[in-house]
Write a protein that holds these residues in place. Sequence first.
Motif, PDB file in Angstrom:
ATOM      1  N   ASP A   3       0.824  -1.208   0.000  1.00 14.81           N
ATOM      2  CA  ASP A   3       0.000   0.000   0.000  1.00 14.81           C
ATOM      3  C   ASP A   3       0.859   1.259   0.000  1.00 14.81           C
ATOM      4  O   ASP A   3       0.419   2.319  -0.474  1.00 14.81           O
ATOM      5  CB  ASP A   3      -0.935  -0.001   1.208  1.00 14.81           C
ATOM      6  CG  ASP A   3      -2.089  -0.975   1.027  1.00 14.81           C
ATOM      7  OD1 ASP A   3      -2.626  -1.049  -0.097  1.00 14.81           O
ATOM      8  OD2 ASP A   3      -2.434  -1.678   1.990  1.00 14.81           O
TER       9      ASP A   3
ATOM     10  N   ARG B  76       1.180   1.597  -3.521  1.00 13.51           N
ATOM     11  CA  ARG B  76      -0.113   1.872  -4.161  1.00 13.51           C
ATOM     12  C   ARG B  76      -0.475   3.351  -4.106  1.00 13.51           C
ATOM     13  O   ARG B  76      -0.860   3.939  -5.126  1.00 13.51           O
ATOM     14  CB  ARG B  76      -1.216   1.051  -3.484  1.00 13.51           C
ATOM     15  CG  ARG B  76      -2.621   1.351  -4.012  1.00 13.51           C
ATOM     16  CD  ARG B  76      -3.681   0.595  -3.244  1.00 13.51           C
ATOM     17  NE  ARG B  76      -3.670   0.891  -1.824  1.00 13.51           N
ATOM     18  CZ  ARG B  76      -4.194   1.997  -1.278  1.00 13.51           C
ATOM     19  NH1 ARG B  76      -4.764   2.920  -2.047  1.00 13.51           N
ATOM     20  NH2 ARG B  76      -4.141   2.183   0.024  1.00 13.51           N
TER      21      ARG B  76
ATOM     22  N   GLU C 107      -0.974   5.796  -7.418  1.00 10.57           N
ATOM     23  CA  GLU C 107      -2.253   6.465  -7.687  1.00 10.57           C
ATOM     24  C   GLU C 107      -2.072   7.943  -8.003  1.00 10.57           C
ATOM     25  O   GLU C 107      -2.925   8.547  -8.682  1.00 10.57           O
ATOM     26  CB  GLU C 107      -3.184   6.296  -6.484  1.00 10.57           C
ATOM     27  CG  GLU C 107      -3.721   4.885  -6.304  1.00 10.57           C
ATOM     28  CD  GLU C 107      -4.478   4.701  -5.003  1.00 10.57           C
ATOM     29  OE1 GLU C 107      -4.432   5.631  -4.150  1.00 10.57           O
ATOM     30  OE2 GLU C 107      -5.110   3.650  -4.821  1.00 10.57           O
TER      31      GLU C 107
ATOM     32  N   GLY D  61      -0.854 -11.717  -4.286  1.00 10.29           N
ATOM     33  CA  GLY D  61      -2.039 -11.176  -4.935  1.00 10.29           C
ATOM     34  C   GLY D  61      -3.056 -12.243  -5.295  1.00 10.29           C
ATOM     35  O   GLY D  61      -2.832 -13.442  -5.123  1.00 10.29           O
TER      36      GLY D  61
ATOM     37  N   ASP E 246      -6.491 -12.844  -8.255  1.00  8.78           N
ATOM     38  CA  ASP E 246      -7.551 -12.529  -9.209  1.00  8.78           C
ATOM     39  C   ASP E 246      -7.460 -11.123  -9.799  1.00  8.78           C
ATOM     40  O   ASP E 246      -8.475 -10.455 -10.009  1.00  8.78           O
ATOM     41  CB  ASP E 246      -8.930 -12.714  -8.560  1.00  8.78           C
ATOM     42  CG  ASP E 246      -9.195 -14.166  -8.203  1.00  8.78           C
ATOM     43  OD1 ASP E 246      -8.552 -15.055  -8.811  1.00  8.78           O
ATOM     44  OD2 ASP E 246     -10.027 -14.417  -7.314  1.00  8.78           O
ATOM     45  N   GLY E 247      -6.263 -10.658 -10.050  1.00  6.45           N
ATOM     46  CA  GLY E 247      -6.097  -9.390 -10.736  1.00  6.45           C
ATOM     47  C   GLY E 247      -6.343  -8.158  -9.899  1.00  6.45           C
ATOM     48  O   GLY E 247      -6.454  -7.048 -10.443  1.00  6.45           O
ATOM     49  N   GLU E 248      -6.425  -8.297  -8.548  1.00  8.77           N
ATOM     50  CA  GLU E 248      -6.646  -7.109  -7.715  1.00  8.77           C
ATOM     51  C   GLU E 248      -5.403  -6.225  -7.723  1.00  8.77           C
ATOM     52  O   GLU E 248      -4.345  -6.597  -8.226  1.00  8.77           O
ATOM     53  CB  GLU E 248      -7.071  -7.513  -6.303  1.00  8.77           C
ATOM     54  CG  GLU E 248      -6.177  -8.542  -5.620  1.00  8.77           C
ATOM     55  CD  GLU E 248      -4.952  -7.929  -4.962  1.00  8.77           C
ATOM     56  OE1 GLU E 248      -5.054  -6.822  -4.424  1.00  8.77           O
ATOM     57  OE2 GLU E 248      -3.899  -8.575  -4.984  1.00  8.77           O
ATOM     58  N   ILE E 249      -5.509  -5.033  -7.145  1.00  4.14           N
ATOM     59  CA  ILE E 249      -4.508  -3.986  -7.340  1.00  4.14           C
ATOM     60  C   ILE E 249      -3.126  -4.399  -6.841  1.00  4.14           C
ATOM     61  O   ILE E 249      -2.109  -4.102  -7.470  1.00  4.14           O
ATOM     62  CB  ILE E 249      -4.953  -2.662  -6.666  1.00  4.14           C
ATOM     63  CG1 ILE E 249      -3.946  -1.545  -6.944  1.00  4.14           C
ATOM     64  CG2 ILE E 249      -5.155  -2.860  -5.172  1.00  4.14           C
ATOM     65  CD1 ILE E 249      -3.777  -1.214  -8.403  1.00  4.14           C
ATOM     66  N   HIS E 250      -3.039  -5.122  -5.735  1.00  6.96           N
ATOM     67  CA  HIS E 250      -1.722  -5.504  -5.226  1.00  6.96           C
ATOM     68  C   HIS E 250      -1.048  -6.522  -6.145  1.00  6.96           C
ATOM     69  O   HIS E 250       0.174  -6.494  -6.328  1.00  6.96           O
ATOM     70  CB  HIS E 250      -1.853  -6.051  -3.804  1.00  6.96           C
ATOM     71  CG  HIS E 250      -2.395  -5.046  -2.838  1.00  6.96           C
ATOM     72  ND1 HIS E 250      -3.726  -4.994  -2.504  1.00  6.96           N
ATOM     73  CD2 HIS E 250      -1.789  -4.034  -2.169  1.00  6.96           C
ATOM     74  CE1 HIS E 250      -3.915  -4.004  -1.649  1.00  6.96           C
ATOM     75  NE2 HIS E 250      -2.759  -3.402  -1.425  1.00  6.96           N
ATOM     76  N   GLU E 251      -1.847  -7.412  -6.715  1.00  5.71           N
ATOM     77  CA  GLU E 251      -1.283  -8.334  -7.699  1.00  5.71           C
ATOM     78  C   GLU E 251      -0.766  -7.572  -8.909  1.00  5.71           C
ATOM     79  O   GLU E 251       0.327  -7.852  -9.419  1.00  5.71           O
ATOM     80  CB  GLU E 251      -2.332  -9.350  -8.140  1.00  5.71           C
ATOM     81  CG  GLU E 251      -1.824 -10.314  -9.230  1.00  5.71           C
ATOM     82  CD  GLU E 251      -2.906 -11.257  -9.715  1.00  5.71           C
ATOM     83  OE1 GLU E 251      -3.127 -11.299 -10.949  1.00  5.71           O
ATOM     84  OE2 GLU E 251      -3.514 -11.935  -8.870  1.00  5.71           O
ATOM     85  N   ARG E 252      -1.517  -6.581  -9.366  1.00  5.22           N
ATOM     86  CA  ARG E 252      -1.104  -5.794 -10.528  1.00  5.22           C
ATOM     87  C   ARG E 252       0.153  -4.990 -10.216  1.00  5.22           C
ATOM     88  O   ARG E 252       1.026  -4.832 -11.064  1.00  5.22           O
ATOM     89  CB  ARG E 252      -2.239  -4.863 -10.965  1.00  5.22           C
ATOM     90  CG  ARG E 252      -3.458  -5.584 -11.494  1.00  5.22           C
ATOM     91  CD  ARG E 252      -3.155  -6.259 -12.838  1.00  5.22           C
ATOM     92  NE  ARG E 252      -2.920  -5.286 -13.893  1.00  5.22           N
ATOM     93  CZ  ARG E 252      -1.893  -5.314 -14.727  1.00  5.22           C
ATOM     94  NH1 ARG E 252      -0.958  -6.261 -14.608  1.00  5.22           N
ATOM     95  NH2 ARG E 252      -1.755  -4.404 -15.671  1.00  5.22           N
TER      96      ARG E 252
ATOM     97  N   ARG F 222       1.732 -14.881  -9.655  1.00  2.38           N
ATOM     98  CA  ARG F 222       0.499 -14.383 -10.240  1.00  2.38           C
ATOM     99  C   ARG F 222       0.782 -13.123 -11.045  1.00  2.38           C
ATOM    100  O   ARG F 222       1.760 -12.423 -10.822  1.00  2.38           O
ATOM    101  CB  ARG F 222      -0.529 -14.072  -9.143  1.00  2.38           C
ATOM    102  CG  ARG F 222      -0.953 -15.306  -8.351  1.00  2.38           C
ATOM    103  CD  ARG F 222      -2.068 -14.952  -7.390  1.00  2.38           C
ATOM    104  NE  ARG F 222      -2.411 -16.085  -6.544  1.00  2.38           N
ATOM    105  CZ  ARG F 222      -3.260 -17.045  -6.882  1.00  2.38           C
ATOM    106  NH1 ARG F 222      -3.858 -17.006  -8.067  1.00  2.38           N
ATOM    107  NH2 ARG F 222      -3.513 -18.032  -6.045  1.00  2.38           N
TER     108      ARG F 222
END
Length: 474
Positions: free
Chosen positions: A216, A219, A223, A280, A282-288, A373
């Motif tokens: 985070d 993150r 952003e 991460g 299913d493609g959530e922000i931390h994985e990305r 991932r």
Amino acid sequence: MSTLTRGTPPRTKVGLVAGGLGAYWPQFPDLLPQLERSSARVAERMTALDCDVVDVGFISDAQEGAAAAERLRVAGCDLIVGFLTTYMTATMLVPIAQRSGAPVLLINLQPTESMDHAAFDTGQWLAYCGACPLPEMANAFMRCGVPFRSVSGYLEDERAWEKIGRWVRAAGVRAALRRGRHGLMGHLYPGMLDVATDLTLVSANFGGHVEVLEFDDLRVRVEKVTDAETDERTKLAREVFELADTVNEDDLSWAARVSVGLDRLVADFELDSLAYYHRGLDGEIHERLGAGMILGASLLTARGIPAAGEYELRTSLAMLIMDRLGGGGSFTELQALDFARGHVEMGHDGPAHLAISSRRPLLRGLGVYHGKRGWGVSVEFDVARGPVTAFGLRQRHDGAFGFVVSQGEVVGGPLLQIGNTTSRVDFGCDPGEWTDAWSASGISHHWALGTGHRVDDLRAVADLLGAELVHVQP
């Protein structure tokens, strides 16, 4: 912090003190001026070793030695060099070694290669007598529990000055570790027991600080990256890398945006290195974010701020050491053994040290990162042909860090084209034998691969850190 320009690390601070026995000066009036000229020449050559020299001048007795000790203590030097110009007593240098808190190097450099025995009198001979007190210093330092090392030669002896330069470089690495701020972001790759590191052991073995970060922290900075900043970083990527036709423009843009945010993270926390991993889902922000790190981490590494994936803190430190010695240092593991050609194939997916690539590095688009991932762009190249050093940090059962080193040569041959760095290394022996010996050292499954043969420099660094060095040479 938006280009490949390397930052300028603090220069190594070397304290210099020269000395001789004051009882000689009234007996031989020409001796002290000659020794002071030699001292000035040593100071001149020390300064040429890319370091800042704190020269406290010439001491002639224990009282002057004590005064010099206090000046060097206050200066906060990374290395203390004691120049033995002629005989001097141990009481003149022991306080300097005890109070400074810095490693000590004793140098004995006589004026020329050899005396003119037929023409010299006692005073002229005494200018060549720096070797005489060296055993005395060694004995006294050992009895006082003060580690030391020495170099003997003559003033313009390039062999001796190469050794002195090695100690200065090693002191710079030690200082970088002691002052270093090392980021550790995310969490351990599940199951990698060899990678797990007790953070206290970093301070215990090397000094420095480990800054524990959350994804985070990255993150919120990503952003705030603007489209204009993203476009600028994308332009830089196109200048630095060759792009394979598999690169997806959206993935490249995302990697560029993450790269700008990563620069801000490094600047805000004043990091000298970074290790990271986040699984991460299913493609959530931390994985990305985790999947978008490779471009920015590689650009950071090329600027002298090594970044390693898979939460590999000890390898990010090994990469930092190798970089400060001038060898680059790219995140590496075993990939395969080529018994037909006698080569060890090694490299890694993810960030790499662009400065040691054999060619313009390639960005390749990947629909999947093996074992991780996410998806996106990855770096692909092989290390420049020629001598290389594999170097990693092992952790013993008692918590002590040790150096593991092996020297080889990067050679040509077929390479996989899968978005990984891959190099073929010839260690001069059967690749299976090398792999067994390397693994038996206690190394983890990651290390740094750097250019040049660096075992002598690494041995000096290990000495200053009090670390054991294992040289793997089957």
